[in-house]
Write a protein that holds these residues in place. Sequence first.
Motif, PDB file in Angstrom:
ATOM      1  N   ARG A 165      22.522  67.652  44.510  1.00  0.00           N
ATOM      2  CA  ARG A 165      23.020  66.423  43.884  1.00  0.00           C
ATOM      3  C   ARG A 165      24.354  66.658  43.188  1.00  0.00           C
ATOM      4  O   ARG A 165      25.189  65.763  43.098  1.00  0.00           O
ATOM      5  N   MET A 166      24.553  67.887  42.648  1.00  0.00           N
ATOM      6  CA  MET A 166      25.819  68.193  41.975  1.00  0.00           C
ATOM      7  C   MET A 166      26.996  68.197  42.941  1.00  0.00           C
ATOM      8  O   MET A 166      28.149  68.026  42.527  1.00  0.00           O
ATOM      9  N   ALA A 167      26.720  68.378  44.229  1.00  0.00           N
ATOM     10  CA  ALA A 167      27.802  68.360  45.214  1.00  0.00           C
ATOM     11  C   ALA A 167      28.499  67.006  45.252  1.00  0.00           C
ATOM     12  O   ALA A 167      29.628  66.895  45.770  1.00  0.00           O
ATOM     13  N   GLY A 168      27.864  66.004  44.678  1.00  0.00           N
ATOM     14  CA  GLY A 168      28.504  64.688  44.627  1.00  0.00           C
ATOM     15  C   GLY A 168      29.757  64.656  43.773  1.00  0.00           C
ATOM     16  O   GLY A 168      30.530  63.684  43.836  1.00  0.00           O
ATOM     17  N   TRP A 169      29.995  65.698  42.952  1.00  0.00           N
ATOM     18  CA  TRP A 169      31.214  65.732  42.148  1.00  0.00           C
ATOM     19  C   TRP A 169      32.453  65.977  43.005  1.00  0.00           C
ATOM     20  O   TRP A 169      33.560  65.651  42.590  1.00  0.00           O
ATOM     21  N   TYR A 170      32.268  66.568  44.197  1.00  0.00           N
ATOM     22  CA  TYR A 170      33.418  66.729  45.091  1.00  0.00           C
ATOM     23  C   TYR A 170      33.908  65.347  45.505  1.00  0.00           C
ATOM     24  O   TYR A 170      33.145  64.484  45.913  1.00  0.00           O
ATOM     25  N   GLY A 171      35.182  65.139  45.366  1.00  0.00           N
ATOM     26  CA  GLY A 171      35.761  63.837  45.668  1.00  0.00           C
ATOM     27  C   GLY A 171      35.737  62.875  44.500  1.00  0.00           C
ATOM     28  O   GLY A 171      36.194  61.733  44.625  1.00  0.00           O
ATOM     29  N   SER A 172      35.212  63.309  43.344  1.00  0.00           N
ATOM     30  CA  SER A 172      35.140  62.422  42.176  1.00  0.00           C
ATOM     31  C   SER A 172      36.440  62.383  41.386  1.00  0.00           C
ATOM     32  O   SER A 172      36.627  61.501  40.549  1.00  0.00           O
ATOM     33  N   GLY A 173      37.300  63.355  41.621  1.00  0.00           N
ATOM     34  CA  GLY A 173      38.525  63.431  40.839  1.00  0.00           C
ATOM     35  C   GLY A 173      38.426  64.371  39.656  1.00  0.00           C
ATOM     36  O   GLY A 173      39.450  64.680  39.029  1.00  0.00           O
ATOM     37  N   LEU A 174      37.218  64.839  39.342  1.00  0.00           N
ATOM     38  CA  LEU A 174      37.069  65.798  38.252  1.00  0.00           C
ATOM     39  C   LEU A 174      37.414  67.211  38.750  1.00  0.00           C
ATOM     40  O   LEU A 174      37.149  67.550  39.903  1.00  0.00           O
ATOM     41  N   PRO A 175      37.997  68.032  37.885  1.00  0.00           N
ATOM     42  CA  PRO A 175      38.274  69.419  38.288  1.00  0.00           C
ATOM     43  C   PRO A 175      36.983  70.200  38.473  1.00  0.00           C
ATOM     44  O   PRO A 175      36.038  70.058  37.693  1.00  0.00           O
ATOM     45  N   ILE A 176      36.939  71.020  39.535  1.00  0.00           N
ATOM     46  CA  ILE A 176      35.749  71.794  39.866  1.00  0.00           C
ATOM     47  C   ILE A 176      36.129  73.266  39.969  1.00  0.00           C
ATOM     48  O   ILE A 176      37.132  73.624  40.597  1.00  0.00           O
ATOM     49  N   ILE A 177      35.331  74.123  39.353  1.00  0.00           N
ATOM     50  CA  ILE A 177      35.531  75.575  39.405  1.00  0.00           C
ATOM     51  C   ILE A 177      34.350  76.189  40.151  1.00  0.00           C
ATOM     52  O   ILE A 177      33.202  76.050  39.729  1.00  0.00           O
ATOM     53  N   ASP A 178      34.651  76.865  41.270  1.00  0.00           N
ATOM     54  CA  ASP A 178      33.629  77.621  41.981  1.00  0.00           C
ATOM     55  C   ASP A 178      33.668  79.048  41.439  1.00  0.00           C
ATOM     56  O   ASP A 178      34.545  79.838  41.775  1.00  0.00           O
ATOM     57  N   ASN A 179      32.729  79.373  40.597  1.00  0.00           N
ATOM     58  CA  ASN A 179      32.700  80.686  39.953  1.00  0.00           C
ATOM     59  C   ASN A 179      31.715  81.638  40.619  1.00  0.00           C
ATOM     60  O   ASN A 179      31.162  82.532  39.978  1.00  0.00           O
ATOM     61  N   SER A 180      31.516  81.450  41.920  1.00  0.00           N
ATOM     62  CA  SER A 180      30.563  82.301  42.637  1.00  0.00           C
ATOM     63  C   SER A 180      30.935  83.773  42.546  1.00  0.00           C
ATOM     64  O   SER A 180      30.071  84.644  42.395  1.00  0.00           O
ATOM     65  N   GLN A 181      32.231  84.075  42.627  1.00  0.00           N
ATOM     66  CA  GLN A 181      32.691  85.458  42.621  1.00  0.00           C
ATOM     67  C   GLN A 181      33.438  85.812  41.330  1.00  0.00           C
ATOM     68  O   GLN A 181      34.161  86.807  41.307  1.00  0.00           O
ATOM     69  N   LEU A 182      33.281  85.027  40.302  1.00  0.00           N
ATOM     70  CA  LEU A 182      34.009  85.244  39.047  1.00  0.00           C
ATOM     71  C   LEU A 182      33.044  85.663  37.946  1.00  0.00           C
ATOM     72  O   LEU A 182      31.960  85.087  37.809  1.00  0.00           O
ATOM     73  N   ASP A 183      33.461  86.641  37.148  1.00  0.00           N
ATOM     74  CA  ASP A 183      32.667  86.979  35.974  1.00  0.00           C
ATOM     75  C   ASP A 183      32.992  85.993  34.857  1.00  0.00           C
ATOM     76  O   ASP A 183      33.854  85.115  35.010  1.00  0.00           O
ATOM     77  N   VAL A 184      32.316  86.138  33.729  1.00  0.00           N
ATOM     78  CA  VAL A 184      32.472  85.168  32.646  1.00  0.00           C
ATOM     79  C   VAL A 184      33.885  85.151  32.073  1.00  0.00           C
ATOM     80  O   VAL A 184      34.481  84.073  31.921  1.00  0.00           O
ATOM     81  N   PRO A 185      34.503  86.302  31.727  1.00  0.00           N
ATOM     82  CA  PRO A 185      35.876  86.246  31.192  1.00  0.00           C
ATOM     83  C   PRO A 185      36.876  85.624  32.164  1.00  0.00           C
ATOM     84  O   PRO A 185      37.756  84.859  31.754  1.00  0.00           O
ATOM     85  N   THR A 186      36.733  85.948  33.465  1.00  0.00           N
ATOM     86  CA  THR A 186      37.656  85.365  34.441  1.00  0.00           C
ATOM     87  C   THR A 186      37.443  83.862  34.555  1.00  0.00           C
ATOM     88  O   THR A 186      38.409  83.090  34.653  1.00  0.00           O
ATOM     89  N   THR A 187      36.200  83.428  34.549  1.00  0.00           N
ATOM     90  CA  THR A 187      35.920  81.985  34.599  1.00  0.00           C
ATOM     91  C   THR A 187      36.515  81.271  33.389  1.00  0.00           C
ATOM     92  O   THR A 187      37.038  80.154  33.512  1.00  0.00           O
ATOM     93  N   ALA A 188      36.450  81.905  32.220  1.00  0.00           N
ATOM     94  CA  ALA A 188      37.025  81.297  31.016  1.00  0.00           C
ATOM     95  C   ALA A 188      38.542  81.160  31.145  1.00  0.00           C
ATOM     96  O   ALA A 188      39.122  80.154  30.698  1.00  0.00           O
TER      97      ALA A 188
END
Length: 288
Positions: free
Chosen positions: A248-271
């Motif tokens: 259901r969260m995939a519905g944010w794609y195309g919403s205009g909101l910024p999206i961060i895919d942090n699959s390969q990012l640690d916490v400091p890098t995501t921040a």
Amino acid sequence: MQHAVGAPLPPPHQPGQGSAAGWSPAGPQPGHPGPVPPPPSAPGFTGPPPGHAAPHSHVPHHTPPQHAPVPPKPDTTGHVQLPPGGPVAMPSAPPATGQADPTSITLAVLLIGPAGAGKTSVAKYWAAHRRVPTAHISLDDVREWVRSGFADPQSGWNDHSEAQYRLARRTCGFAARNFLANGISCILDDAVFPDRPVVGLGGWKRHVGPGLLPVVLLPGLEIVLERNAERSGNRRLTDEEVARIHGRMAGWYGSGLPIIDNSQLDVPTTARVLDDVLARSIASPPQW
């Protein structure tokens, strides 16, 4: 009939008598001697002049001595006036010569994502490493302030769980407005669904203000499943529920909101990526 505290009480009234037995008025009465003169003064004592009774000689008083108020010490804490919280306005756009630095200005951020996206970990780290005072407000934490009678959505979404969710969201908004009004940034996190108005953005905008900056944190499903498996208590969901929420969260794609895919990012890098996203949002606020 009431009397002022500390004032002498009048004698009880008896029918046919002007005064009660045992209570002598000031003047002499038949069969009673007049006032007894005071004893002579001791040597070295200067009493009241002749013809004047000593003050309070016939009715003893125990009024404590009056002292001038003691001024507070310079290092004591006084009453601190706190500005009331109002709707959060949009942060000022950066000058044309450069980009805004989100690490040094007061912001209100809403971090959105499914269970296991890392919202709480990223929000805590981001709040703890900013140059300005920043608070982290987790909607799940506020919901769980209710101990007895807690309506766990995992047991079924109903009127009771929805009411507690709405109450927690309103409480978070109230806290965020007050922090912002007193110069403290806020980052809030919540699993906001794009297809469900009850658990949607409208309530957050209403309770915080139009200046709230939403950012979606959305790693891949396998990452979310791994992180959810490390949870315990009522924070851990079944794999089926995690997959359903993630879809259901995939519905944010195309919403205009910024999206961060942090699959390969640690916490400091995501921040750090979050700071970059917020700088762009300040320059060009998303429409939501």
